[in-house]
Design a protein around this motif. Structure first.
Motif, mmCIF file in Angstrom:
data_model
loop_
_atom_site.group_PDB
_atom_site.id
_atom_site.type_symbol
_atom_site.label_atom_id
_atom_site.label_comp_id
_atom_site.label_asym_id
_atom_site.label_seq_id
_atom_site.Cartn_x
_atom_site.Cartn_y
_atom_site.Cartn_z
ATOM 1 N N LEU A 149 -12.529 13.906 50.071
ATOM 2 C CA LEU A 149 -13.227 13.075 49.095
ATOM 3 C C LEU A 149 -14.200 13.971 48.351
ATOM 4 C CD1 LEU A 149 -14.011 9.979 51.333
ATOM 5 C CD2 LEU A 149 -12.087 10.292 49.756
ATOM 6 N N PHE A 150 -14.411 13.673 47.067
ATOM 7 C CA PHE A 150 -15.402 14.425 46.313
ATOM 8 C C PHE A 150 -16.320 13.470 45.573
ATOM 9 C CE2 PHE A 150 -12.004 13.992 43.148
ATOM 10 C CZ PHE A 150 -12.699 13.662 41.991
ATOM 11 N N ALA A 151 -17.491 13.983 45.251
ATOM 12 C CA ALA A 151 -18.458 13.240 44.446
ATOM 13 C C ALA A 151 -19.165 14.236 43.535
ATOM 14 C CB ALA A 151 -19.464 12.519 45.338
ATOM 15 N N TRP A 152 -19.587 13.770 42.377
ATOM 16 C CA TRP A 152 -20.330 14.628 41.469
ATOM 17 C C TRP A 152 -21.430 13.819 40.780
ATOM 18 C CZ3 TRP A 152 -20.607 13.365 36.317
ATOM 19 C CH2 TRP A 152 -19.655 12.463 35.834
ATOM 20 N N THR A 153 -22.487 14.508 40.414
ATOM 21 C CA THR A 153 -23.538 13.944 39.569
ATOM 22 C C THR A 153 -23.880 14.999 38.532
ATOM 23 O OG1 THR A 153 -25.308 14.753 40.994
ATOM 24 C CG2 THR A 153 -24.548 12.503 41.375
ATOM 25 N N GLY A 154 -24.306 14.554 37.374
ATOM 26 C CA GLY A 154 -24.688 15.480 36.321
ATOM 27 C C GLY A 154 -25.087 14.725 35.070
ATOM 28 N N VAL A 155 -25.447 15.478 34.069
ATOM 29 C CA VAL A 155 -25.897 14.913 32.800
ATOM 30 C C VAL A 155 -24.775 15.037 31.782
ATOM 31 C CG1 VAL A 155 -27.606 15.076 30.959
ATOM 32 C CG2 VAL A 155 -28.289 15.492 33.336
ATOM 33 N N VAL A 156 -24.352 13.896 31.233
ATOM 34 C CA VAL A 156 -23.316 13.845 30.205
ATOM 35 C C VAL A 156 -23.911 13.150 28.991
ATOM 36 C CG1 VAL A 156 -21.004 13.018 29.610
ATOM 37 C CG2 VAL A 156 -21.507 13.712 31.969
ATOM 38 N N ASP A 157 -23.905 13.828 27.863
ATOM 39 C CA ASP A 157 -24.468 13.270 26.624
ATOM 40 C C ASP A 157 -25.898 12.782 26.830
ATOM 41 O OD1 ASP A 157 -22.104 13.785 25.204
ATOM 42 O OD2 ASP A 157 -21.245 11.838 25.766
ATOM 43 N N TYR A 216 -15.997 27.667 47.983
ATOM 44 C CA TYR A 216 -15.454 27.168 46.713
ATOM 45 C C TYR A 216 -16.408 26.122 46.116
ATOM 46 C CZ TYR A 216 -11.893 25.150 43.549
ATOM 47 O OH TYR A 216 -11.172 24.695 42.462
ATOM 48 N N GLU A 217 -16.917 25.241 46.949
ATOM 49 C CA GLU A 217 -17.883 24.241 46.510
ATOM 50 C C GLU A 217 -19.156 24.924 45.977
ATOM 51 O OE1 GLU A 217 -19.336 20.227 48.589
ATOM 52 O OE2 GLU A 217 -20.049 22.037 49.619
ATOM 53 N N ARG A 218 -19.666 25.918 46.693
ATOM 54 C CA ARG A 218 -20.867 26.650 46.241
ATOM 55 C C ARG A 218 -20.607 27.372 44.918
ATOM 56 N NH1 ARG A 218 -21.893 26.795 51.668
ATOM 57 N NH2 ARG A 218 -20.732 28.652 52.214
ATOM 58 N N ALA A 219 -19.444 27.981 44.802
ATOM 59 C CA ALA A 219 -19.099 28.665 43.548
ATOM 60 C C ALA A 219 -19.050 27.669 42.396
ATOM 61 C CB ALA A 219 -17.766 29.395 43.693
ATOM 62 N N THR A 220 -18.440 26.518 42.639
ATOM 63 C CA THR A 220 -18.373 25.481 41.606
ATOM 64 C C THR A 220 -19.769 25.039 41.210
ATOM 65 O OG1 THR A 220 -16.213 24.748 42.409
ATOM 66 C CG2 THR A 220 -17.478 23.176 41.077
ATOM 67 N N ASN A 221 -20.638 24.860 42.165
ATOM 68 C CA ASN A 221 -22.008 24.423 41.865
ATOM 69 C C ASN A 221 -22.861 25.509 41.216
ATOM 70 O OD1 ASN A 221 -21.953 21.672 42.547
ATOM 71 N ND2 ASN A 221 -21.953 22.201 44.710
ATOM 72 N N SER A 222 -22.385 26.746 41.216
ATOM 73 C CA SER A 222 -23.099 27.818 40.518
ATOM 74 C C SER A 222 -22.872 27.733 39.012
ATOM 75 C CB SER A 222 -22.639 29.188 41.018
ATOM 76 O OG SER A 222 -21.369 29.530 40.483
ATOM 77 N N ILE A 248 -20.468 18.455 31.591
ATOM 78 C CA ILE A 248 -21.327 17.873 32.630
ATOM 79 C C ILE A 248 -22.396 18.907 32.980
ATOM 80 C CG2 ILE A 248 -21.435 16.809 34.910
ATOM 81 C CD1 ILE A 248 -18.387 16.327 34.690
ATOM 82 N N LEU A 249 -23.566 18.728 32.419
ATOM 83 C CA LEU A 249 -24.653 19.677 32.651
ATOM 84 C C LEU A 249 -25.315 19.405 33.993
ATOM 85 C CD1 LEU A 249 -26.236 19.604 29.094
ATOM 86 C CD2 LEU A 249 -24.434 21.119 29.971
ATOM 87 N N ASP A 250 -25.786 20.468 34.619
ATOM 88 C CA ASP A 250 -26.472 20.376 35.916
ATOM 89 C C ASP A 250 -25.632 19.638 36.962
ATOM 90 O OD1 ASP A 250 -28.731 21.660 34.808
ATOM 91 O OD2 ASP A 250 -29.466 19.746 34.051
ATOM 92 N N GLU A 251 -24.335 19.797 36.887
ATOM 93 C CA GLU A 251 -23.455 19.096 37.823
ATOM 94 C C GLU A 251 -23.659 19.588 39.252
ATOM 95 O OE1 GLU A 251 -18.749 18.070 38.543
ATOM 96 O OE2 GLU A 251 -19.266 19.923 37.513
ATOM 97 N N VAL A 252 -23.660 18.635 40.163
ATOM 98 C CA VAL A 252 -23.620 18.929 41.595
ATOM 99 C C VAL A 252 -22.334 18.295 42.116
ATOM 100 C CG1 VAL A 252 -24.723 18.592 43.834
ATOM 101 C CG2 VAL A 252 -26.131 18.985 41.790
ATOM 102 N N TYR A 253 -21.480 19.131 42.685
ATOM 103 C CA TYR A 253 -20.156 18.737 43.155
ATOM 104 C C TYR A 253 -20.153 18.835 44.671
ATOM 105 C CZ TYR A 253 -15.004 18.907 43.353
ATOM 106 O OH TYR A 253 -13.677 18.653 43.606
ATOM 107 N N GLY A 263 -19.666 10.362 39.596
ATOM 108 C CA GLY A 263 -18.300 9.927 39.830
ATOM 109 C C GLY A 263 -17.865 10.365 41.211
ATOM 110 N N ARG A 264 -16.728 9.863 41.624
ATOM 111 C CA ARG A 264 -16.189 10.251 42.918
ATOM 112 C C ARG A 264 -14.687 10.046 42.885
ATOM 113 N NH1 ARG A 264 -18.428 5.271 46.595
ATOM 114 N NH2 ARG A 264 -17.526 3.658 45.296
ATOM 115 N N GLY A 265 -14.025 10.632 43.868
ATOM 116 C CA GLY A 265 -12.578 10.499 43.922
ATOM 117 C C GLY A 265 -12.012 11.208 45.124
ATOM 118 N N ARG A 266 -10.713 11.478 45.019
ATOM 119 C CA ARG A 266 -9.984 12.132 46.095
ATOM 120 C C ARG A 266 -9.403 13.441 45.568
ATOM 121 N NH1 ARG A 266 -5.872 7.357 47.053
ATOM 122 N NH2 ARG A 266 -5.806 7.719 44.835
ATOM 123 N N GLY A 267 -9.313 14.414 46.454
ATOM 124 C CA GLY A 267 -8.744 15.690 46.070
ATOM 125 C C GLY A 267 -7.723 16.164 47.079
ATOM 126 N N THR A 268 -6.793 16.951 46.590
ATOM 127 C CA THR A 268 -5.813 17.622 47.444
ATOM 128 C C THR A 268 -5.698 19.055 46.946
ATOM 129 O OG1 THR A 268 -4.565 15.562 47.687
ATOM 130 C CG2 THR A 268 -3.449 17.605 48.312
#
Length: 127
Positions: free
Chosen positions: A89-97, A18-24, A64-69, A103-108
């Motif tokens: 826990l999750f974290a993401w990086t990417g280009v916004v504007d 799921y993480e790999r699919a999201t990063n695609s 969020i362009l080029d996002e890595v989740y 960012g980071r946070g929690r997931g369920t």
């Protein structure tokens, strides 16, 4: 019924895919993991059903362009052969504007076994 170790391994592999699919950034890959009747709660609102969820994820991909989740520290407070709850826990990086952001946070997630395999029935992200 499979033992807990086998179930954890199967579900951790599902979450990694799921993480790999999201990063695609390919919506067609991501929605394969989501149940038609799923409900997702994001910071921008609630999304019920695959079409609303597809739209919300597509909006994120466009914003969020080029996002890595990244998902980490997976925990399984509920784990059966047919239903599992995953906290992480999750974290993401990417280009916004035009600027690099993160960012980071929690997931369920609630994952269910359906005739066509494992599917996300619910996702709640909290940043």
């Amino acid at each position: 019924m499979p033992d807990r170790t086998c179930l954890e391994a199967e579900l951790a592999a599902f979450m990694a895919e799921y993480e790999r699919a999201t990063n695609s950034h390919d919506l067609s890959r991501v929605v394969q993991f989501i149940a038609e009747d799923a409900v997702y709660w994001f910071s921008d609102g609630s999304h019920r059903g695959i079409e609303q969820i597809r739209s919300a994820i597509g909006k994120t991909f466009a914003t969020i362009l080029d996002e890595v989740y990244e998902l980490r520290d997976l925990e399984w407070p509920v784990l059966t052969a047919d239903v599992a709850v995953c906290r992480y826990l999750f974290a993401w990086t990417g280009v916004v504007d035009g600027e690099l952001r993160s960012g980071r946070g929690r997931g369920t997630n609630v994952i269910v076994r359906r005739d066509d395999g494992l599917k996300m029935l619910h996702e709640h992200l909290d940043s």
